[in-house]
Design a protein around this motif. Structure first.
Motif, mmCIF file in Angstrom:
data_model
loop_
_atom_site.group_PDB
_atom_site.id
_atom_site.type_symbol
_atom_site.label_atom_id
_atom_site.label_comp_id
_atom_site.label_asym_id
_atom_site.label_seq_id
_atom_site.Cartn_x
_atom_site.Cartn_y
_atom_site.Cartn_z
ATOM 1 N N ARG A 70 4.381 -3.620 4.714
ATOM 2 C CA ARG A 70 3.193 -3.640 3.862
ATOM 3 C C ARG A 70 3.075 -2.382 3.004
ATOM 4 O O ARG A 70 2.158 -2.274 2.175
ATOM 5 C CB ARG A 70 1.935 -3.789 4.719
ATOM 6 N N TYR A 71 3.980 -1.429 3.198
ATOM 7 C CA TYR A 71 3.894 -0.163 2.483
ATOM 8 C C TYR A 71 5.068 0.009 1.524
ATOM 9 O O TYR A 71 6.178 -0.453 1.778
ATOM 10 C CB TYR A 71 3.864 1.002 3.471
ATOM 11 N N ARG A 72 4.791 0.708 0.429
ATOM 12 C CA ARG A 72 5.822 1.028 -0.552
ATOM 13 C C ARG A 72 5.632 2.467 -1.012
ATOM 14 O O ARG A 72 4.568 2.833 -1.529
ATOM 15 C CB ARG A 72 5.743 0.083 -1.750
ATOM 16 N N VAL A 73 6.637 3.280 -0.824
ATOM 17 C CA VAL A 73 6.590 4.673 -1.264
ATOM 18 C C VAL A 73 6.760 4.737 -2.772
ATOM 19 O O VAL A 73 7.642 4.083 -3.340
ATOM 20 C CB VAL A 73 7.683 5.504 -0.564
ATOM 21 N N ASP A 129 0.839 -1.195 0.000
ATOM 22 C CA ASP A 129 0.000 0.000 0.000
ATOM 23 C C ASP A 129 0.875 1.246 0.000
ATOM 24 O O ASP A 129 1.961 1.267 0.587
ATOM 25 C CB ASP A 129 -0.897 0.034 1.239
ATOM 26 N N ASN A 130 0.375 2.295 -0.656
ATOM 27 C CA ASN A 130 1.054 3.584 -0.629
ATOM 28 C C ASN A 130 0.753 4.243 0.718
ATOM 29 O O ASN A 130 -0.414 4.415 1.070
ATOM 30 C CB ASN A 130 0.540 4.456 -1.781
ATOM 31 N N PRO A 131 1.771 4.611 1.494
ATOM 32 C CA PRO A 131 1.491 5.261 2.782
ATOM 33 C C PRO A 131 0.894 6.647 2.634
ATOM 34 O O PRO A 131 0.381 7.209 3.609
ATOM 35 C CB PRO A 131 2.867 5.327 3.454
ATOM 36 N N PHE A 132 0.963 7.214 1.424
ATOM 37 C CA PHE A 132 0.431 8.557 1.168
ATOM 38 C C PHE A 132 -0.570 8.484 0.019
ATOM 39 O O PHE A 132 -0.362 9.064 -1.050
ATOM 40 C CB PHE A 132 1.573 9.528 0.827
ATOM 41 N N LYS A 157 11.931 12.204 4.900
ATOM 42 C CA LYS A 157 11.304 12.826 6.067
ATOM 43 C C LYS A 157 9.834 12.415 6.175
ATOM 44 O O LYS A 157 9.339 12.136 7.276
ATOM 45 C CB LYS A 157 11.418 14.349 5.982
ATOM 46 N N HIS A 158 9.133 12.368 5.049
ATOM 47 C CA HIS A 158 7.734 11.950 5.077
ATOM 48 C C HIS A 158 7.609 10.506 5.571
ATOM 49 O O HIS A 158 6.728 10.180 6.377
ATOM 50 C CB HIS A 158 7.107 12.079 3.688
ATOM 51 N N TRP A 159 8.509 9.655 5.072
ATOM 52 C CA TRP A 159 8.465 8.254 5.489
ATOM 53 C C TRP A 159 8.757 8.116 6.976
ATOM 54 O O TRP A 159 8.098 7.354 7.676
ATOM 55 C CB TRP A 159 9.451 7.427 4.676
ATOM 56 N N ARG A 160 9.716 8.870 7.490
ATOM 57 C CA ARG A 160 10.057 8.789 8.913
ATOM 58 C C ARG A 160 8.899 9.279 9.780
ATOM 59 O O ARG A 160 8.661 8.744 10.863
ATOM 60 C CB ARG A 160 11.328 9.581 9.206
ATOM 61 N N THR A 161 8.193 10.272 9.301
ATOM 62 C CA THR A 161 7.014 10.744 10.047
ATOM 63 C C THR A 161 5.940 9.670 10.081
ATOM 64 O O THR A 161 5.314 9.437 11.122
ATOM 65 C CB THR A 161 6.447 12.022 9.405
ATOM 66 N N PHE A 162 5.756 8.992 8.965
ATOM 67 C CA PHE A 162 4.787 7.908 8.907
ATOM 68 C C PHE A 162 5.201 6.754 9.816
ATOM 69 O O PHE A 162 4.374 6.199 10.561
ATOM 70 C CB PHE A 162 4.653 7.411 7.458
ATOM 71 N N GLU A 163 6.477 6.414 9.804
ATOM 72 C CA GLU A 163 6.973 5.343 10.671
ATOM 73 C C GLU A 163 6.763 5.697 12.142
ATOM 74 O O GLU A 163 6.324 4.857 12.942
ATOM 75 C CB GLU A 163 8.458 5.093 10.406
ATOM 76 N N ALA A 164 7.074 6.944 12.499
ATOM 77 C CA ALA A 164 6.887 7.372 13.890
ATOM 78 C C ALA A 164 5.415 7.288 14.286
ATOM 79 O O ALA A 164 5.086 6.931 15.435
ATOM 80 C CB ALA A 164 7.408 8.797 14.061
ATOM 81 N N TYR A 165 4.531 7.597 13.351
ATOM 82 C CA TYR A 165 3.098 7.509 13.612
ATOM 83 C C TYR A 165 2.699 6.066 13.931
ATOM 84 O O TYR A 165 1.952 5.807 14.896
ATOM 85 C CB TYR A 165 2.334 8.030 12.398
#
Length: 406
Positions: free
Chosen positions: A316-319, A229-232, A280-288
């Motif tokens: 399960r996610y792929r940017v 899934d796309n995290p964004f 940075k976006h990915w790290r924010t998502f991971e922290a979430y």
């Protein structure tokens, strides 16, 4: 509802919302090309207006409720609405309760507790303040709408024989005649279209007649064998403002206004500067995920088990680096018919949106309103903004800000 009460709910709701449905500016949009195309007002901007709105949130909140002595202890705040006098009704999903806060935030009363009784609620999908002391509650767990007036149940509309209305549709707003504006709320993966169509529905609460008045692009196609899934992700967003539907796709710089009968009356377009995902976006998502997953998996008792669970979730996610981030988040309509278009933010469910572009009922881009860090806005009405904040211990509180002239 008794037969003799037919039309009563709609009359109460419509009477309370007439001014909101007719509100909003009607002049030409400043800095835009405005034209008429077969009766549809087109407002087009070259670029994205960046000026500040003529109003802003007050430097300090009018009140904060949830962390002080004697305050209600919130678990998970799902919805909140403002009454004309500044009081607020809040649905706490963790406690399954609706709480009413006084206009100054210094008092609170329990309006509805958890259960299936007439004055109780299950899961509240949406609430609407429809008068000085009237609240319409969309309770999809109990498959009914409940109208509270003066703290007591005044009307109950059961959807027991039409349960799909409760589970398959989500309430967005109310039109000038008191009918609910609703849109699709559930779907299954594996559909063949490029975009799954969602449906715009107008529901008469007294007759329990649901009219499908239009459709919109709702969810993009994902190959059935694609497990990532796309995290964004991009989505079709739907809201309501001034008694009208407002919808748009987060990958398309365009918003569409429809009357409650589905007629398209206005389209606003702009030219954005696209933003693409970064580390940075990915790290924010991971922290979430690291913050939100452990509490919903209490059976995991060790750090090793929790970390394994988080890594499985992240896998399960792929940017998609060449796919721009969504242009905006969930649409919010206020009591003057304006649309608050939030600047997209990763993990907005937790951290809120950093700013909102406010667009008038006539399509004028009024400007941008900055939001305090961590504020999740729930409602804008009566010159006030209702939102949620968390402290360092993740305890949620309700805050109310004033809208002040800039």
């Amino acid at each position: 509802m008794a037969a003799g009460d037919a039309g009563a709910t709609a009359a109460i709701v419509a009477g309370a919302l007439t001014m909101a449905a007719c509100g909003g500016e009607t002049g030409a949009a400043v800095g835009a090309v405005v034209r008429d195309s077969a009766g549809v007002r087109l407002v087009e901007y070259a670029g994205t207006p960046q000026h500040e709105a003529p109003f802003a949130l007050s430097a300090e909140p009018v009140y904060r409720h949830g962390s002080g002595p004697g305050d209600y202890l919130f678990g998970t705040i799902r919805h909140g609405v403002l009454f004309p006098d500044g009081a607020a009704a809040v649905f706490d999903a963790a406690n399954t309760e609706i709480v009413v806060l006084g206009p100054d935030g210094g008092s609170h009363e329990l309006l509805a507790g958890s259960g299936e009784g007439p004055s109780e609620v299950g899961f509240v999908a949406r609430m609407f303040a429809v008068g000085m002391n009237s609240l319409l509650v969309d309770d999809n767990w109990n498959a009914r709408f409940t109208l509270f007036v003066g703290g007591a149940v005044a009307r109950t509309v059961s959807l027991g024989e039409n349960r799909e209305l409760a589970l398959g549709l989500g309430s967005r707003g109310i039109d000038a005649s008191g009918r609910l504006l609703m849109s699709s709320a559930s779907y299954r993966r594996g559909f063949p279209d490029d975009w799954l169509p969602g449906y715009l529905v107008r529901l008469d609460l007294d007759a329990l007649v649901a009219d499908t008045v239009g459709s919109y692009d709702w969810v993009p196609f994902v190959p059935p064998d694609d497990e990532a899934d796309n995290p964004f992700p991009h989505l079709g967003r739907v809201g309501a403002a001034g008694g009208r539907f407002v919808h748009g796709r987060t990958d398309t710089p365009e918003l569409i206004w429809r009357e409650s009968d589905g007629t398209v009356t206005q389209i606003v377009r702009w030219q954005p500067e696209w933003v693409y995902p970064t580390e940075k976006h990915w790290r924010t998502f991971e922290a979430y995920l690291r913050v939100t997953l452990p509490p919903v998996n209490p059976h995991l008792q060790t750090d090793e088990a929790i970390e394994e669970m988080i890594q499985r979730a992240l896998a399960r996610y792929r940017v998609e680096p060449d796919e721009a981030l969504p242009l905006f988040g969930s649409l919010l309509g206020d009591d003057e018919g304006r649309v608050w278009l939030p600047e997209y933010a990763v993990a907005s469910q937790r951290n809120g949106y950093p700013s909102y572009a406010v667009i008038s009922a006539s399509g004028e881009w009024l400007g941008r309103v900055e939001a305090p860090a961590g504020l999740r806005v729930l409602d804008v009405a009566g010159g006030r903004v209702l939102g949620v904040v968390k402290d360092e211990m993740d305890v949620e509180s309700m805050v109310v800000y004033e809208l002040i002239s800039g």
